[in-house]
Design a protein around this motif. Structure first.
Motif, short mmCIF file in Angstrom:
data_model
loop_
_atom_site.label_atom_id
_atom_site.label_comp_id
_atom_site.label_asym_id
_atom_site.label_seq_id
_atom_site.Cartn_x
_atom_site.Cartn_y
_atom_site.Cartn_z
N THR A 79 42.94 20.24 2.15
CA THR A 79 41.68 19.80 1.52
C THR A 79 41.97 18.86 0.36
OG1 THR A 79 40.59 21.86 2.16
CG2 THR A 79 39.57 20.59 0.39
N THR A 80 43.00 19.16 -0.41
CA THR A 80 43.40 18.29 -1.51
C THR A 80 43.73 16.89 -1.00
OG1 THR A 80 44.27 20.17 -2.76
CG2 THR A 80 45.09 17.99 -3.38
N PHE A 81 44.51 16.82 0.07
CA PHE A 81 44.88 15.53 0.65
C PHE A 81 43.65 14.79 1.20
CE2 PHE A 81 49.12 17.28 0.50
CZ PHE A 81 49.96 16.18 0.42
N VAL A 82 42.76 15.52 1.86
CA VAL A 82 41.57 14.91 2.46
C VAL A 82 40.69 14.26 1.39
CG1 VAL A 82 39.39 15.42 3.66
CG2 VAL A 82 41.53 16.37 4.51
N ILE A 83 40.41 15.00 0.34
CA ILE A 83 39.52 14.50 -0.72
C ILE A 83 40.20 13.38 -1.52
CG2 ILE A 83 38.33 15.10 -2.87
CD1 ILE A 83 37.82 17.89 -1.57
N GLY A 84 41.45 13.58 -1.89
CA GLY A 84 42.17 12.55 -2.65
C GLY A 84 42.28 11.26 -1.87
N SER A 85 42.60 11.36 -0.59
CA SER A 85 42.74 10.17 0.25
C SER A 85 41.40 9.47 0.44
CB SER A 85 43.33 10.58 1.60
OG SER A 85 43.46 9.48 2.44
N LEU A 86 40.33 10.24 0.61
CA LEU A 86 39.00 9.64 0.76
C LEU A 86 38.62 8.86 -0.50
CD1 LEU A 86 36.42 9.25 2.42
CD2 LEU A 86 35.57 11.38 1.41
N MET A 87 38.84 9.46 -1.66
CA MET A 87 38.52 8.78 -2.92
C MET A 87 39.33 7.49 -3.07
SD MET A 87 38.07 12.01 -5.52
CE MET A 87 37.85 10.99 -6.99
N SER A 88 40.61 7.54 -2.70
CA SER A 88 41.47 6.37 -2.79
C SER A 88 41.00 5.27 -1.84
CB SER A 88 42.91 6.78 -2.48
OG SER A 88 43.74 5.65 -2.43
N THR A 89 40.64 5.65 -0.62
CA THR A 89 40.17 4.69 0.37
C THR A 89 38.88 4.01 -0.09
OG1 THR A 89 41.20 5.96 2.16
CG2 THR A 89 39.45 4.42 2.79
N ILE A 90 37.96 4.81 -0.60
CA ILE A 90 36.69 4.26 -1.10
C ILE A 90 36.96 3.31 -2.27
CG2 ILE A 90 34.52 4.83 -2.26
CD1 ILE A 90 34.46 7.39 -0.48
N PHE A 91 37.86 3.70 -3.16
CA PHE A 91 38.20 2.85 -4.31
C PHE A 91 38.71 1.48 -3.83
CE2 PHE A 91 41.82 1.26 -6.82
CZ PHE A 91 41.13 0.79 -7.92
N LEU A 92 39.65 1.48 -2.89
CA LEU A 92 40.21 0.20 -2.42
C LEU A 92 39.15 -0.64 -1.72
CD1 LEU A 92 43.75 1.26 -1.14
CD2 LEU A 92 43.18 -0.06 -3.18
N TYR A 93 38.27 0.00 -0.96
CA TYR A 93 37.20 -0.73 -0.28
C TYR A 93 36.27 -1.39 -1.31
CZ TYR A 93 33.19 -1.93 2.52
OH TYR A 93 32.16 -2.63 3.09
N VAL A 94 35.84 -0.61 -2.30
CA VAL A 94 34.94 -1.14 -3.33
C VAL A 94 35.63 -2.24 -4.13
CG1 VAL A 94 33.73 -0.53 -5.48
CG2 VAL A 94 33.53 0.95 -3.48
N LEU A 95 36.89 -2.03 -4.46
CA LEU A 95 37.65 -3.04 -5.21
C LEU A 95 37.70 -4.36 -4.45
CD1 LEU A 95 39.53 -3.78 -7.62
CD2 LEU A 95 41.43 -2.99 -6.20
#
Length: 176
Positions: A79-95
């Motif tokens: 769960t830690t990996f799933v949430i952390g990775s999702l946040m990172s992916t969204i950050f890069l997309y928005v950036l």
């Protein structure tokens, strides 16, 4: 203790992992943009997610009185990996799409520069000039845009890899 009576610590640690990933991403954005889209950044995320995943597993283990099965350990770690990775992916997309759309040009320039810097090594190992030129042309023609579909596919591929790491961590944490 059953899972119903104790919330998944992976949610808390996943939010922490995602926040750390975003902080690393912002730092790299201001210091070394090419590294933001490199294997080194992926390794940094793996380390950050791994540490927070271990902490989530240890928190669950402590809540269970020191005894934890593989399944009980895997849930908060993954769960830690799933949430952390999702946040990172969204950050890069928005950036790349809203904050600094010009970043894709910088990514392309960095990829070209990196490939060109490999020319002497490629000549040393006997790579024909036409192969080198084709590789350079392929990079110049490559689309570096960050799309929703591409981000989602990258996220899913990352989850598969993160599941393997999570399973290894859960094996190390389990104690019956």
């Amino acid at each position: 203790m059953s899972n119903a009576s104790y919330p998944n610590p992976g949610v808390k640690w996943g939010l922490i992992a995602g926040s750390v990933a975003i902080a690393i991403g912002v730092a790299l954005y201001f210091t070394d943009i090419p590294m933001l889209f490199s294997l080194k950044y992926g390794i940094l995320l793996l380390v950050a997610f791994g540490i927070t995943g271990v902490l989530a597993g240890l928190e669950r283990k402590k809540a269970n009185g020191g005894l934890i099965s593989f399944k009980e350990a895997l849930q908060p770690v993954f769960t830690t990996f799933v949430i952390g990775s999702l946040m990172s992916t969204i950050f890069l997309y928005v950036l790349a799409n809203f904050i600094d759309p010009g970043i894709v040009v910088k990514m392309k320039e960095a990829a070209i520069k990196s490939y060109e810097s490999m020319a002497p090594m490629l000549r040393t190992i006997g790579t024909p000039k036409d192969e080198y030129d084709k590789g350079l042309a392929d990079i110049k023609n490559q689309d570096f845009s960050v799309t929703i579909a591409g981000s989602f596919m990258s996220y899913l591929i990352g989850l598969f890899q993160y599941f393997v790491v999570s399973a290894i961590i859960a094996l190390a944490l389990r104690k019956k």
